[in-house]
Write a protein that holds these residues in place. Structure first.
Motif, PDB file in Angstrom:
ATOM      1  N   ARG A 168      75.872   2.857  82.096  1.00 22.72           N
ATOM      2  CA  ARG A 168      76.187   4.466  81.903  1.00 22.72           C
ATOM      3  C   ARG A 168      77.417   4.970  83.000  1.00 22.72           C
ATOM      4  O   ARG A 168      77.381   4.425  83.952  1.00 22.72           O
ATOM      5  N   GLY A 183      73.163  18.206  77.445  1.00 27.88           N
ATOM      6  CA  GLY A 183      74.125  17.249  76.696  1.00 27.88           C
ATOM      7  C   GLY A 183      73.431  15.992  76.829  1.00 27.88           C
ATOM      8  O   GLY A 183      72.260  16.009  76.866  1.00 27.88           O
ATOM      9  N   ASP A 184      74.466  15.019  76.644  1.00 33.68           N
ATOM     10  CA  ASP A 184      73.970  13.515  76.427  1.00 33.68           C
ATOM     11  C   ASP A 184      73.561  12.958  77.838  1.00 33.68           C
ATOM     12  O   ASP A 184      74.547  12.953  78.641  1.00 33.68           O
ATOM     13  N   GLU A 185      72.304  12.902  78.250  1.00 40.54           N
ATOM     14  CA  GLU A 185      71.744  12.139  79.220  1.00 40.54           C
ATOM     15  C   GLU A 185      72.158  12.933  80.549  1.00 40.54           C
ATOM     16  O   GLU A 185      72.940  12.578  81.222  1.00 40.54           O
ATOM     17  N   HIS A 236      76.981  14.487  82.675  1.00 38.72           N
ATOM     18  CA  HIS A 236      76.626  13.982  81.230  1.00 38.72           C
ATOM     19  C   HIS A 236      77.168  12.457  81.127  1.00 38.72           C
ATOM     20  O   HIS A 236      78.207  12.211  81.723  1.00 38.72           O
ATOM     21  N   MET A 252      77.650   8.407  79.275  1.00 37.42           N
ATOM     22  CA  MET A 252      77.534   7.509  78.073  1.00 37.42           C
ATOM     23  C   MET A 252      77.553   5.957  78.432  1.00 37.42           C
ATOM     24  O   MET A 252      78.195   5.625  79.317  1.00 37.42           O
ATOM     25  N   THR A 257      85.787  10.839  73.584  1.00 34.80           N
ATOM     26  CA  THR A 257      84.686  11.682  73.597  1.00 34.80           C
ATOM     27  C   THR A 257      85.161  13.249  73.819  1.00 34.80           C
ATOM     28  O   THR A 257      85.885  13.305  74.809  1.00 34.80           O
TER      29      THR A 257
END
Length: 394
Positions: free
Chosen positions: A299, A244-246, A289, A291, A209
């Motif tokens: 996570r 950003g993501d989460e 952040h 994923m 990523t």
């Protein structure tokens, strides 16, 4: 990108904006929905009534959005204009009198609400409430178009038709058009994968990523410039890369004691929960952040910020005396494993009476204090001192 909840999110955002900035008498309520019946004497009301929804002609033929993958297009979004009536109601009678005074209060509220909507014609993520929260609802943050509020020159005839349809007495009202609200479709063109999925026996898998870690440049309490807070209060972080993501925050490595309440690219707010694991002292905070990756799937932080520190201080609610005894009430005033002292004026008290707890300290007043002269009382636990302005008179 906006979901089906975008229409409701517009109403919530306007309600939040008016609630925060309205010049209103005590007890005023801002509602979203059908205009109420004539209210009782107690509660002035500002009402936003969504009376019409129309298709935005300029964007109704907008081509499907390309998601960036070859051959992958979304179904066109539904572009809408929303039409609201802004209605105000004041108290209907003066206390102990039959004299009507409704219209003056109602007119004042109408003028205040129209001023606010004129000052903020575009709802952006930069508009915040007095306690540091974003006015714009979370469902509108990823929208392709900004939400614009415009005074709509509705004729008296059209306005009368609305009130006639509602079968309610005509009220002084202001009409507003809100555009543009887009509701994304759930339909799309599926991609044909060039290769099949990787099987379980294919060996280790690598997930790649791209991105940059968030950077915290400044940290302070909401409505204060110092990084000193009490349990249950909010920290404001300024820097870059927060959106950003989460986006999550951790305090001393614990994720469940910090709650992210608002996020934008350069600023975010974090509520420090009233958790017994967080005691007075210096604590560290990081932002990450994450994923859902790995085996087992969970996570995992992919980009983690620098570490910053803040002070969690004890809270002093009140101090009182009875004879030669002093009682201090508050929160996190005593902990058996760290140094706990009370500062009474220029005197220090380290010994407490039996029965003292983290929420109440009992001790003898220092005899050196001058009688009749008020002195300030602070509590210092684990090296950090309370910030509350509390006094006692010996």
């Amino acid at each position: 990108m906006s979901t089906y909840a975008a229409i409701g999110a517009v109403g919530l955002s306007l309600q939040r904006l008016l609630n925060d900035r309205l010049d209103k008498p005590a007890g005023t309520v801002v509602t979203v929905g059908n205009p109420p019946d004539e209210p009782d004497a107690e509660a002035p009301v500002v009402n936003l009534f969504l009376y019409r929804v129309s298709l935005n002609g300029a964007l109704s033929n907008m081509p499907p959005r390309n998601r960036g993958e070859r051959g992958a297009y979304d179904h066109p979004p539904l572009p809408l204009n929303l039409y609201y009536l802004l209605n105000t109601y004041g108290t209907t009678t003066a206390a102990g009198s039959d004299t009507l005074q409704d219209e003056i209060v109602a007119h004042d509220l109408l003028g205040s609400a129209m001023r606010i909507l004129n000052d903020y014609p575009i709802l952006t993520p930069a508009i915040e409430t007095g306690d540091g929260h974003q006015v714009l609802d979370a469902d509108l943050l990823e929208a392709d178009e900004a939400v614009k509020v415009t005074l709509d020159p509705l004729s008296l005839e059209d306005l009368s038709k609305v009130w006639t349809a509602l079968n309610k007495p005509f009220r002084p009202s202001a009409a507003y058009e809100v555009s543009l609200v887009q509701i994304d479709s759930k339909l799309g063109t599926p991609n044909v994968l060039p290769v099949g999925p990787i099987g379980p026996a294919s060996g280790p898998k690598v997930h790649v990523t791209a991105g940059t870690p968030p950077t915290i440049e400044d940290l302070h309490a909401a409505r204060r410039t110092a990084a000193q807070i009490r349990a249950g209060e909010t920290l404001v972080l300024e820097g870059s890369g927060f959106a950003g993501d989460e986006t999550l925050a951790t305090i001393d490595g614990l994720a469940d004691v910090a709650q992210v309440t608002s996020v934008r690219e350069d600023r975010m707010t974090v509520l420090v929960k009233d958790d017994p694991r967080i005691q007075p002292g210096i604590h560290t905070l990081r932002v990450s952040h994450g994923m859902m990756i790995g085996q087992p799937l969970r996570r995992r932080p992919t980009f983690v910020s620098n570490t910053v520190a803040f002070a969690l201080v004890p809270r002093v609610d009140a101090a009182g005396k009875a004879g030669t005894k002093l009682t201090v009430d508050g929160d996190r005033l005593l902990h058996p494993e760290v140094e706990c002292v009370t500062l009474v004026g220029d005197r220090t008290v380290t010994g407490y009476d039996a029965g003292s707890t983290a929420s109440q300290l009992k001790m003898a007043l220092p005899p050196e204090l001058e009688p009749g002269v008020a002195v300030r009382v602070f509590v210092r636990v684990n090296g950090v001192q309370s910030i509350d302005q509390v006094t006692v008179t010996p």
